[in-house]
Design a protein around this motif. Sequence first.
Motif, mmCIF file in Angstrom:
data_model
loop_
_atom_site.group_PDB
_atom_site.id
_atom_site.type_symbol
_atom_site.label_atom_id
_atom_site.label_comp_id
_atom_site.label_asym_id
_atom_site.label_seq_id
_atom_site.Cartn_x
_atom_site.Cartn_y
_atom_site.Cartn_z
ATOM 1 N N ASN A 95 0.820 -1.206 0.000
ATOM 2 C CA ASN A 95 0.000 0.000 0.000
ATOM 3 C C ASN A 95 0.860 1.265 0.000
ATOM 4 N N GLY A 96 1.944 1.244 0.773
ATOM 5 C CA GLY A 96 2.837 2.405 0.828
ATOM 6 C C GLY A 96 3.506 2.688 -0.508
ATOM 7 N N LEU A 97 4.017 1.637 -1.151
ATOM 8 C CA LEU A 97 4.649 1.820 -2.463
ATOM 9 C C LEU A 97 3.632 2.266 -3.507
ATOM 10 N N SER A 98 2.444 1.692 -3.469
ATOM 11 C CA SER A 98 1.389 2.084 -4.403
ATOM 12 C C SER A 98 0.978 3.530 -4.166
ATOM 13 N N CYS A 99 0.909 3.925 -2.901
ATOM 14 C CA CYS A 99 0.593 5.306 -2.554
ATOM 15 C C CYS A 99 1.628 6.253 -3.158
ATOM 16 N N GLY A 100 2.891 5.917 -3.002
ATOM 17 C CA GLY A 100 3.953 6.741 -3.570
ATOM 18 C C GLY A 100 3.851 6.845 -5.075
ATOM 19 N N PHE A 101 3.564 5.725 -5.731
ATOM 20 C CA PHE A 101 3.440 5.722 -7.190
ATOM 21 C C PHE A 101 2.296 6.623 -7.638
ATOM 22 N N LEU A 103 0.778 8.969 -5.967
ATOM 23 C CA LEU A 103 1.030 10.354 -5.597
ATOM 24 C C LEU A 103 1.888 11.020 -6.671
ATOM 25 N N LEU A 104 2.935 10.337 -7.081
ATOM 26 C CA LEU A 104 3.800 10.851 -8.142
ATOM 27 C C LEU A 104 3.029 10.987 -9.457
ATOM 28 N N ALA A 145 -4.150 7.840 -3.996
ATOM 29 C CA ALA A 145 -2.972 7.921 -3.123
ATOM 30 C C ALA A 145 -3.396 8.161 -1.675
ATOM 31 N N ALA A 149 -2.757 5.716 1.421
ATOM 32 C CA ALA A 149 -2.049 6.185 2.620
ATOM 33 C C ALA A 149 -2.831 5.808 3.878
ATOM 34 N N THR A 152 -2.431 2.160 4.441
ATOM 35 C CA THR A 152 -1.108 1.880 4.989
ATOM 36 C C THR A 152 -1.084 2.134 6.495
#
Length: 162
Positions: A95-101, A103-104, A145, A149, A152
């Motif tokens: 979830n954290g990595l997906s959130c970062g993706f 968000l970017l 995102a 978050a 997460t």
Amino acid sequence: MMHFLDRASELIARALAVLAGIFLVSMMLLACANMVLRAVWVPVQGTFELMGFLGAVVAAFSLAFAQRRKAHIAVGILLARFPAWFRKLADAATNGLSCGFFLLAGIETWKWAAFLVKTGEVSETLQIVYHPFVFASAAGCLALAFVLAVDTLKSLTQEKVA
């Protein structure tokens, strides 16, 4: 605090899903009108262009709702063999990595929309500004995102929020 964030993510996801449904019905009406008018007179000008714009918004606005409902493909066969603490950690990391993706993706899409506003670019067929559709797609990514978050944080705090 977690309850507030969870409730906020639910409201955002639901509101965007309602808008996605409205746009999807609009797409259906446009497609039907185009077919009927093509048969009896002339097709609706720019149908392909509008269907593309609306389709992008429908997809983007549906992302957060799908995440909230876990209405996506999950590969649980491998993780089912690991202990619960590892599954929770893997869920939080995913979830954290997906959130970062996302968000970017949302930020970069927003920048692109701002560039379209600055340059005044218009669509090819209808000659309409299409930056609102790009902003809407960015908003869908940012909403996803936010939901990721919250997911997460829920995974890490192990809170069960209804």
